[in-house]
Design an enzyme around this catalytic site. Sequence first.
Site, mmCIF file in Angstrom:
data_model
loop_
_atom_site.group_PDB
_atom_site.id
_atom_site.type_symbol
_atom_site.label_atom_id
_atom_site.label_comp_id
_atom_site.label_asym_id
_atom_site.label_seq_id
_atom_site.Cartn_x
_atom_site.Cartn_y
_atom_site.Cartn_z
ATOM 1 N N CYS A 26 0.966 -1.069 -0.020
ATOM 2 C CA CYS A 26 0.090 -0.086 -0.058
ATOM 3 C C CYS A 26 0.779 1.165 0.012
ATOM 4 O O CYS A 26 1.967 1.155 -0.515
ATOM 5 C CB CYS A 26 -0.907 -0.271 1.259
ATOM 6 S SG CYS A 26 -0.142 0.336 2.801
ATOM 7 N N ARG A 27 0.399 2.244 0.478
ATOM 8 C CA ARG A 27 1.292 3.400 0.415
ATOM 9 C C ARG A 27 2.253 3.462 1.412
ATOM 10 O O ARG A 27 3.398 3.868 1.351
ATOM 11 C CB ARG A 27 0.114 4.871 0.679
ATOM 12 C CG ARG A 27 0.983 6.172 0.784
ATOM 13 C CD ARG A 27 0.029 7.185 0.850
ATOM 14 N NE ARG A 27 0.827 8.522 1.202
ATOM 15 C CZ ARG A 27 1.286 8.887 2.130
ATOM 16 N NH1 ARG A 27 0.893 8.298 3.368
ATOM 17 N NH2 ARG A 27 1.980 9.971 2.451
#
Length: 102
Positions: free
Chosen positions: A63-64
């Site tokens: 993810c980020r």
Amino acid sequence: MQTMTAKEVEALLNEGKAIDIIDVREVDEVAVGKIPGAINIPLGLIEFRMHELDKTKEYIMVCRSGGRSGSASQFLENYGYKVINMTGGMIAWEGKTEKILT
């Protein structure tokens, strides 16, 4: 939960290893750039799309920053999937990226 750094994932790709990466960011985040070959399944859809995953394979979750992928990893582990959370997420990623053409 198993973890791996962005550098370790990049090294596997550079060695030509066949790895399965699931990017749990939202579609608009992934459109900016994702790890080449990563499959986008936004976190909110994991529960509904986990049937698309193979329990005999190992997946690296991205993810980020590592938080959402950590949640996805825990969720999938509870259902018997083999997953590794990439710590630091795309913020820590220094390797190649590909943009999704719309």
